[in-house]
Design a protein around this motif. Structure first.
Motif, PDB file in Angstrom:
ATOM      1  N   UNK A 388       0.871  -1.164   0.000  1.00 26.01           N
ATOM      2  CA  UNK A 388       0.000   0.000   0.000  1.00 26.01           C
ATOM      3  C   UNK A 388       0.913   1.220   0.000  1.00 26.01           C
ATOM      4  N   UNK A 389       0.788   1.998  -1.044  1.00 24.31           N
ATOM      5  CA  UNK A 389       1.591   3.218  -1.066  1.00 24.31           C
ATOM      6  C   UNK A 389       0.977   4.210  -0.088  1.00 24.31           C
ATOM      7  N   UNK A 390       1.761   4.700   0.812  1.00 22.99           N
ATOM      8  CA  UNK A 390       1.200   5.578   1.842  1.00 22.99           C
ATOM      9  C   UNK A 390       1.847   6.946   1.805  1.00 22.99           C
ATOM     10  N   UNK A 391       1.050   7.920   1.393  1.00 26.68           N
ATOM     11  CA  UNK A 391       1.536   9.290   1.494  1.00 26.68           C
ATOM     12  C   UNK A 391       0.769  10.013   2.596  1.00 26.68           C
ATOM     13  N   UNK A 392       0.162   9.218   3.448  1.00 27.48           N
ATOM     14  CA  UNK A 392      -0.628   9.713   4.581  1.00 27.48           C
ATOM     15  C   UNK A 392      -1.877  10.436   4.128  1.00 27.48           C
ATOM     16  N   UNK A 393      -2.279  10.166   2.932  1.00 23.57           N
ATOM     17  CA  UNK A 393      -3.513  10.760   2.455  1.00 23.57           C
ATOM     18  C   UNK A 393      -4.606   9.716   2.663  1.00 23.57           C
ATOM     19  N   UNK A 394      -5.032   9.590   3.896  1.00 23.26           N
ATOM     20  CA  UNK A 394      -5.859   8.442   4.276  1.00 23.26           C
ATOM     21  C   UNK A 394      -7.219   8.444   3.568  1.00 23.26           C
ATOM     22  N   UNK A 395      -7.683   9.606   3.147  1.00 21.54           N
ATOM     23  CA  UNK A 395      -9.004   9.684   2.487  1.00 21.54           C
ATOM     24  C   UNK A 395      -9.028   8.858   1.211  1.00 21.54           C
ATOM     25  N   UNK A 408      -4.131  12.319  13.839  1.00 20.94           N
ATOM     26  CA  UNK A 408      -3.111  12.716  12.878  1.00 20.94           C
ATOM     27  C   UNK A 408      -1.892  13.182  13.652  1.00 20.94           C
ATOM     28  N   UNK A 409      -0.760  12.672  13.281  1.00 22.11           N
ATOM     29  CA  UNK A 409       0.460  13.132  13.923  1.00 22.11           C
ATOM     30  C   UNK A 409       1.606  12.871  12.963  1.00 22.11           C
ATOM     31  N   UNK A 416       9.453   7.096  10.203  1.00 20.37           N
ATOM     32  CA  UNK A 416       9.436   8.079   9.123  1.00 20.37           C
ATOM     33  C   UNK A 416      10.309   7.632   7.954  1.00 20.37           C
ATOM     34  N   UNK A 417      11.479   7.077   8.254  1.00 19.89           N
ATOM     35  CA  UNK A 417      12.365   6.598   7.185  1.00 19.89           C
ATOM     36  C   UNK A 417      11.698   5.494   6.371  1.00 19.89           C
ATOM     37  N   UNK A 418      10.864   4.697   7.043  1.00 14.79           N
ATOM     38  CA  UNK A 418      10.239   3.564   6.364  1.00 14.79           C
ATOM     39  C   UNK A 418       9.010   3.972   5.571  1.00 14.79           C
ATOM     40  N   UNK A 419       8.491   5.175   5.788  1.00 16.90           N
ATOM     41  CA  UNK A 419       7.242   5.561   5.130  1.00 16.90           C
ATOM     42  C   UNK A 419       7.530   6.278   3.814  1.00 16.90           C
ATOM     43  N   UNK A 420       6.454   6.417   3.017  1.00 13.47           N
ATOM     44  CA  UNK A 420       6.616   7.107   1.731  1.00 13.47           C
ATOM     45  C   UNK A 420       6.102   8.538   1.817  1.00 13.47           C
ATOM     46  N   UNK A 421       5.824   9.002   2.997  1.00 15.73           N
ATOM     47  CA  UNK A 421       5.052  10.237   3.087  1.00 15.73           C
ATOM     48  C   UNK A 421       5.891  11.497   2.877  1.00 15.73           C
ATOM     49  N   UNK A 422       7.190  11.415   3.089  1.00 15.62           N
ATOM     50  CA  UNK A 422       8.015  12.562   2.705  1.00 15.62           C
ATOM     51  C   UNK A 422       9.352  12.035   2.209  1.00 15.62           C
ATOM     52  N   UNK A 423      10.236  12.925   1.800  1.00 17.62           N
ATOM     53  CA  UNK A 423      11.452  12.457   1.139  1.00 17.62           C
ATOM     54  C   UNK A 423      12.598  12.136   2.082  1.00 17.62           C
ATOM     55  N   UNK A 426      17.485  10.263   5.669  1.00 22.14           N
ATOM     56  CA  UNK A 426      18.339  10.022   6.829  1.00 22.14           C
ATOM     57  C   UNK A 426      17.718  10.733   8.023  1.00 22.14           C
ATOM     58  N   UNK A 427      18.256  10.400   9.146  1.00 22.55           N
ATOM     59  CA  UNK A 427      17.618  10.867  10.363  1.00 22.55           C
ATOM     60  C   UNK A 427      18.617  11.655  11.182  1.00 22.55           C
ATOM     61  N   UNK A 428      18.301  12.891  11.420  1.00 19.69           N
ATOM     62  CA  UNK A 428      19.136  13.685  12.311  1.00 19.69           C
ATOM     63  C   UNK A 428      18.226  14.136  13.437  1.00 19.69           C
ATOM     64  N   UNK A 429      18.329  13.538  14.584  1.00 17.20           N
ATOM     65  CA  UNK A 429      17.356  13.820  15.623  1.00 17.20           C
ATOM     66  C   UNK A 429      17.474  15.247  16.166  1.00 17.20           C
ATOM     67  N   UNK A 430      16.743  16.103  15.496  1.00 20.47           N
ATOM     68  CA  UNK A 430      16.702  17.501  15.917  1.00 20.47           C
ATOM     69  C   UNK A 430      15.261  17.925  15.905  1.00 20.47           C
ATOM     70  N   UNK A 431      14.921  18.821  16.771  1.00 21.39           N
ATOM     71  CA  UNK A 431      13.608  19.450  16.687  1.00 21.39           C
ATOM     72  C   UNK A 431      12.441  18.485  16.821  1.00 21.39           C
ATOM     73  N   UNK A 432      12.654  17.269  17.363  1.00 21.10           N
ATOM     74  CA  UNK A 432      11.457  16.473  17.630  1.00 21.10           C
ATOM     75  C   UNK A 432      10.774  17.035  18.872  1.00 21.10           C
TER      76      UNK A 432
END
Ligand SMILES: *Cc1c(COP(=O)(O)O)cnc(C)c1O
Ligand code: SF4
Length: 451
Positions: A388-395, A408-409, A416-423, A426-432
């Motif tokens: 299932x391609x998921x861009x978080x457009x659940x509708x 929604x969150x 996030x790395x595993x999802x297709x919702x954004x590009x 890599x992961x730089x843990x900042x600003x979470x």
């Protein structure tokens, strides 16, 4: 009557309570009496147990207790096998050891950064949907391996009613918090009516779905679990409870009775053990412990690697010991008698599961696995899976997530790395949001924050 009681509840060659005034005390099963008579000096310990220490030993013990005080319930002390106390798991968890004064260069007073992830005093908000709420700094006993050694028994940390109200307000103002974990110290050392008040206030908050209590009273002060307490708790369902047994010897008849009362009140029970050198660093001990817990309707939840708090050097094992223990459980005994082995990340990253590896290799359509016996097997993966391609457009999605029930969150972390919702690649843990909360909090109270 109480002498009989003690004989019945302690192992035959253990005790402790003989020949002292305690043995005849008809208040033995009164938890207030147990607390009032907690053992806080070497002299009291010697008197109750009949164990004696040399002048030299006593001096070292006093030095240790000046830094980390002692407090043991007469009940727990009565379980010590006085003929072999130096190897006794009850003794080691409760009685000071001069090795506690050895501070290694990796030790920290707050390794888990519980104070840094604290938006208001007493609350640690580390995970997205749940908070740790320290409502009491009292404990029935000061466990020698306690990760919050720095706080327990420290009068500066007594949470006042105002602090508790501020904590409740924080939870009320944080709609993402659906799970509140009451801890301490030990919440069961609060008076019934006070705990009732906290639970009632939390229950009024619609987004708080579950409340959990962490308590060691079933282990060190089982008489605290009175019918009255349990009747009060029952009003506040859904309520979960985690306790802290580390050794099968702790499951006495009195402890089992406390667990029975709690389970009969419909409270799901879990257990968090700590892996402790010289106490339970043995696959057979941990297996026996977990099987006995399950027999008493307690689900083993976590097995903790001993963390980097000050004064715990002598209790630490290599991580490999924990893996070896889990290896001896998975497949060998009931699945729900197997806890998750975790390391609570120094610096506040939270609990990280560490388990043996069961995946040996992998190709595009096949996984090679091994089981607990050493059988190597393959699992053939489907050739025709349509992801299932998921861009978080659940509708527009074919799957039926009921949106009104889903919050929604943003995706967080590896998810996030595993999802297709954004590009993200890599992961730089900042600003979470956890780090933002830290920033917000440290801006508010600059003095509290160093490194
Ligand atoms: C352990 C812990 C929790 C609860 O974690 P679970 O994995 O859900 O049991 C929540 N907050 C803090 C700060 C914790 O240390
Ligand atoms: S009961 Fe828990 S918080 Fe209290 S001293 Fe023991 S481990 Fe620490």
């Amino acid at each position: 009557m109480e002498t009989k009681e003690i004989k019945k509840f302690a192992r035959p060659q253990t005790v402790a309570v003989s020949s002292t005034k305690y043995a005849l005390d008809s208040n033995w099963r009164d938890y207030k009496w147990q607390l009032a008579n907690s053992i806080r000096t070497i002299a009291a310990f010697e008197k109750l147990t009949g164990i004696t220490f040399s002048q030299r030993e006593r001096k070292k013990l006093e030095d240790t207790m000046n830094k980390f005080p002692m407090s043991i319930t007469p009940y727990y002390a009565s379980l010590i096998d006085k003929h072999n106390y130096r190897n006794d798991p009850i003794f080691k968890q409760s009685f000071p050891n001069p090795a506690e004064l050895i501070i290694s260069k990796y030790d920290m007073s707050d390794p888990l950064h519980e104070d840094k992830d604290s938006p208001v005093k007493g609350i640690t908000h580390r995970y997205p949907d749940r908070v740790l709420f320290l409502v009491s700094n009292r404990c029935s006993m000061y466990c020698r391996h306690c990760t919050r050694k720095r706080k327990v028994g420290d009068p500066d940390y007594i949470p006042s009613r105002d602090h508790i109200e501020a904590g409740i307000n924080y939870i009320r103002d944080s709609p993402q918090v659906r799970d509140v974990l009451l801890s301490g110290g030990d919440p069961f050392l609060l008076p019934d009516s006070y705990l009732d008040w906290i639970l009632t206030e939390l229950r009024k908050i619609p987004h708080v779905e579950i409340i959990r209590i962490g308590t060691r009273t079933p282990v060190v002060l089982p008489y605290r679990v009175t019918d009255k307490l349990v009747r009060m708790l029952k009003k506040h369902h859904p309520l979960w409870l985690n306790t802290h047994f580390n050794h099968p010897r702790e499951l006495t008849h009195s402890a089992q009775e406390a667990l029975r009362k709690l389970a009969d009140a419909g409270i799901p029970l879990g257990n968090q053990s700590v892996l402790l050198a010289g106490v339970n660093d043995c696959p057979q001990i941990i297996k026996k412990l977990n099987q006995k817990l399950v027999q008493n309707r307690v689900r083993p939840y976590y097995l903790f690697q001993c963390d980097l708090s000050e004064g715990l050097t002598h209790f630490r094992t290599p991580v490999g010991k924990g893996i070896e223990i889990i290896e001896s459980l998975v497949g060998h005994t009931s699945g729900f008698a197997v806890p998750t082995y975790v390391i609570d990340a120094p610096g506040g990253g939270g609990k990280i599961p560490v388990m043996p590896n069961y995946i040996i290799s992998w190709s595009t359509n096949k996984v090679v696995l091994r089981n607990y016996e050493g059988v190597i097997t393959t699992y053939k993966e489907p050739d025709s899976y349509e992801p299932v391609f998921c861009d978080r457009n659940c509708k527009d999605c074919v799957l039926q997530l009921k949106l009104d029930e889903a919050h929604e969150r943003p995706f967080i972390g590896i998810e996030r790395l595993l999802s297709d919702s954004d590009g993200a690649i890599s992961l730089i843990p900042q600003g979470n949001s956890r780090l933002k909360r830290r920033e917000k909090h440290s801006a508010k109270s600059p003095k509290a924050k160093k490194t």
